[in-house]
Scaffold this motif. Structure first.
Motif, mmCIF file in Angstrom:
data_model
loop_
_atom_site.group_PDB
_atom_site.id
_atom_site.type_symbol
_atom_site.label_atom_id
_atom_site.label_comp_id
_atom_site.label_asym_id
_atom_site.label_seq_id
_atom_site.Cartn_x
_atom_site.Cartn_y
_atom_site.Cartn_z
ATOM 1 N N ALA A 185 35.555 41.903 48.609
ATOM 2 C CA ALA A 185 35.872 43.227 49.157
ATOM 3 C C ALA A 185 34.619 44.095 49.205
ATOM 4 O O ALA A 185 34.408 44.854 50.162
ATOM 5 C CB ALA A 185 36.958 43.895 48.325
ATOM 6 N N THR A 186 33.786 43.994 48.186
ATOM 7 C CA THR A 186 32.545 44.768 48.150
ATOM 8 C C THR A 186 31.617 44.361 49.293
ATOM 9 O O THR A 186 31.059 45.209 49.996
ATOM 10 C CB THR A 186 31.836 44.577 46.800
ATOM 11 N N ALA A 187 31.448 43.060 49.490
ATOM 12 C CA ALA A 187 30.575 42.584 50.564
ATOM 13 C C ALA A 187 31.144 42.918 51.941
ATOM 14 O O ALA A 187 30.391 43.201 52.878
ATOM 15 C CB ALA A 187 30.356 41.080 50.427
ATOM 16 N N LEU A 188 32.466 42.897 52.084
ATOM 17 C CA LEU A 188 33.075 43.291 53.348
ATOM 18 C C LEU A 188 32.748 44.741 53.683
ATOM 19 O O LEU A 188 32.446 45.087 54.827
ATOM 20 C CB LEU A 188 34.592 43.093 53.288
ATOM 21 N N GLN A 189 32.808 45.610 52.680
ATOM 22 C CA GLN A 189 32.507 47.015 52.907
ATOM 23 C C GLN A 189 31.011 47.263 53.120
ATOM 24 O O GLN A 189 30.611 47.999 54.017
ATOM 25 C CB GLN A 189 32.998 47.853 51.729
ATOM 26 N N GLU A 190 30.189 46.633 52.309
ATOM 27 C CA GLU A 190 28.758 46.941 52.326
ATOM 28 C C GLU A 190 28.042 46.358 53.538
ATOM 29 O O GLU A 190 27.131 46.979 54.089
ATOM 30 C CB GLU A 190 28.096 46.439 51.046
ATOM 31 N N SER A 191 28.420 45.165 53.957
ATOM 32 C CA SER A 191 27.657 44.490 55.013
ATOM 33 C C SER A 191 28.517 43.784 56.049
ATOM 34 O O SER A 191 27.968 43.159 56.960
ATOM 35 C CB SER A 191 26.723 43.443 54.382
ATOM 36 N N GLY A 192 29.844 43.842 55.897
ATOM 37 C CA GLY A 192 30.691 43.042 56.776
ATOM 38 C C GLY A 192 30.500 41.553 56.544
ATOM 39 O O GLY A 192 30.700 40.748 57.454
ATOM 40 N N LEU A 193 30.125 41.176 55.318
ATOM 41 C CA LEU A 193 29.870 39.776 54.950
ATOM 42 C C LEU A 193 28.727 39.177 55.772
ATOM 43 O O LEU A 193 28.711 37.986 56.066
ATOM 44 C CB LEU A 193 31.128 38.906 55.102
ATOM 45 N N ALA A 238 38.985 43.274 35.388
ATOM 46 C CA ALA A 238 40.091 42.597 36.064
ATOM 47 C C ALA A 238 41.362 43.433 36.050
ATOM 48 O O ALA A 238 42.264 43.221 36.880
ATOM 49 C CB ALA A 238 40.350 41.240 35.432
ATOM 50 N N LYS A 239 41.465 44.367 35.121
ATOM 51 C CA LYS A 239 42.652 45.211 35.027
ATOM 52 C C LYS A 239 42.486 46.537 35.767
ATOM 53 O O LYS A 239 43.440 47.303 35.892
ATOM 54 C CB LYS A 239 42.974 45.478 33.554
ATOM 55 N N LEU A 240 41.285 46.814 36.231
ATOM 56 C CA LEU A 240 41.022 48.071 36.924
ATOM 57 C C LEU A 240 41.412 47.967 38.399
ATOM 58 O O LEU A 240 41.422 46.871 38.967
ATOM 59 C CB LEU A 240 39.532 48.415 36.843
ATOM 60 N N PRO A 241 41.732 49.089 39.039
ATOM 61 C CA PRO A 241 41.879 49.060 40.494
ATOM 62 C C PRO A 241 40.596 48.535 41.131
ATOM 63 O O PRO A 241 39.500 48.810 40.634
ATOM 64 C CB PRO A 241 42.111 50.541 40.853
ATOM 65 N N GLN A 267 28.507 49.187 42.051
ATOM 66 C CA GLN A 267 27.737 49.585 43.216
ATOM 67 C C GLN A 267 27.202 51.018 43.177
ATOM 68 O O GLN A 267 26.180 51.314 43.791
ATOM 69 C CB GLN A 267 28.599 49.418 44.476
ATOM 70 N N ARG A 268 27.936 51.923 42.544
ATOM 71 C CA ARG A 268 27.545 53.347 42.527
ATOM 72 C C ARG A 268 27.400 53.859 43.959
ATOM 73 O O ARG A 268 26.409 54.476 44.331
ATOM 74 C CB ARG A 268 26.240 53.560 41.753
ATOM 75 N N GLU A 325 35.874 55.142 47.590
ATOM 76 C CA GLU A 325 37.225 54.739 47.974
ATOM 77 C C GLU A 325 37.237 53.703 49.092
ATOM 78 O O GLU A 325 38.284 53.159 49.423
ATOM 79 C CB GLU A 325 38.024 55.978 48.414
ATOM 80 N N ALA A 326 36.080 53.442 49.697
ATOM 81 C CA ALA A 326 36.036 52.586 50.884
ATOM 82 C C ALA A 326 36.363 51.128 50.583
ATOM 83 O O ALA A 326 36.799 50.389 51.471
ATOM 84 C CB ALA A 326 34.658 52.679 51.535
ATOM 85 N N TYR A 327 36.157 50.705 49.336
ATOM 86 C CA TYR A 327 36.381 49.285 49.013
ATOM 87 C C TYR A 327 37.857 48.906 49.100
ATOM 88 O O TYR A 327 38.186 47.759 49.408
ATOM 89 C CB TYR A 327 35.855 48.981 47.612
ATOM 90 N N ALA A 328 38.732 49.858 48.823
ATOM 91 C CA ALA A 328 40.160 49.539 48.715
ATOM 92 C C ALA A 328 40.733 48.965 50.008
ATOM 93 O O ALA A 328 41.605 48.098 49.971
ATOM 94 C CB ALA A 328 40.928 50.794 48.298
#
Length: 322
Positions: free
Chosen positions: A89-97, A146-149, A158-159, A164-167
């Protein structure tokens, strides 16, 4: 004496004719692309849900390769599937994979990591295997991640200025994670149209496996990493086949069985099919063949070389173009 200008009626006819010609040329170009690519605008991949919800996500071969690398590095570090979902999800948001060479200030790569902030050198960050590894390293330091949103866990690594964009990427990341960790069977397919790069044969597949999974992770499974191809003519299937036995649970990831390991390797091979010129992947009584219209995993008969009819048994077999 100047030439008389065309009448308004004539100009109108010319404009209509020109517009019609443009439309016809565009339609001809579209049909040509559809014919060449088999009906899909560009070679691509699709991951579907292993359940009944019919969820699906389409991605390019480049994105599929990067997603498979992220998943392989995660399981190699004994990270749970939730960690892989967070990373994807992080890579999808940051770079579109996509492994991009630009970004905000000095941000680079899949995760837009910054050399000036201690993430590594530019060369390291642009190595997807390294970038995924250092992301997991930081994620593991987040207490109870693993228990966090998902958006909270990703943000603590990432800071980002847009936490909120990762969700919004979580559903697609979950589909990819389930397939690329082997949790869901036969859920990732690709067109498998060869990329415009030289075919490297079985040795290229072995090198890519070592790159993503690591030499130590593969050798316990009796894989001859880096070994020469079978001494047979390149036209014979045996000379183009890489066999990955998965009968025994030798995965370094805690709690992962042989079946899950097998489907991770099988999906990894399909994700890399364009880049590595892979023509066929077999595992657990199922088979994927490049170039099919729908690229589905098909059931094959027992004893046909697909690792047996029983799910999770036998070996993953990867057949290359040469």
């Amino acid at each position: 004496m100047p030439e008389p200008s065309a009448s308004p009626k004539r100009r109108g006819r010319l404009l209509r004719f020109g517009a019609a010609l443009v439309v016809l040329l565009a339609l001809a170009g579209y049909l040509a692309v559809q014919y060449v690519t088999g009906g899909r605008g560009a070679p691509g991949c699709r991951v579907v849900s292993g359940g009944d919800d019919k969820a699906a996500y389409d991605l390019t071969p480049e994105q599929a390769v990067n997603a498979a690398t992220i998943a392989a590095v995660g399981t190699g570090r004994r990270m749970p599937e939730r960690a892989v979902t967070i990373a994807l999800a992080t890579a999808l948001q940051e770079s579109g994979l996509r492994n991009i060479e630009h970004g905000d200030r000095d941000s680079l790569g899949l995760f837009q990591q910054r050399p000036s902030q201690g993430w590594g050198t530019e060369q390291q960050i642009l190595d997807p295997t390294y970038a995924a590894g250092v992301f997991y390293q930081h994620l593991a330091e987040v207490h109870d991640y693993a228990k966090l949103p998902l958006t909270v866990a990703a943000q603590r690594v990432q800071r980002s200025g847009f936490p909120e964009a990762y969700a919004k990427h979580e559903p697609d990341a979950e589909l990819l994670s389930a397939a690329l960790t082997g949790h869901s069977a036969a859920t990732l397919t690709c067109d498998g149209r060869p990329a415009a790069t030289p075919a490297t044969g079985p040795d290229g597949v072995r090198a890519a496996l070592v790159r993503d999974f690591g030499r130590d992770a593969l050798q316990p499974a009796a894989v001859e990493v880096g070994a020469a191809s079978t001494p047979a003519p390149a036209s014979t299937p045996g000379a183009r086949t890489v066999t990955l036995p998965v009968d025994t649970d030798t995965s370094p990831a805690k709690g992962r069985g042989a079946r899950q390991r097998g489907w991770q390797l099988a999906h990894w091979a399909v994700a890399n099919s364009s880049a590595l010129h892979i023509e066929r992947v077999q595992y657990g009584g199922r088979e994927w063949i490049a170039g099919n219209t729908d690229s589905r995993w098909r059931t094959v008969a027992a004893g046909s070389g697909a690792g047996g009819a029983r799910q999770g048994s036998g070996a993953v077999r990867i057949v290359t173009a040469q």
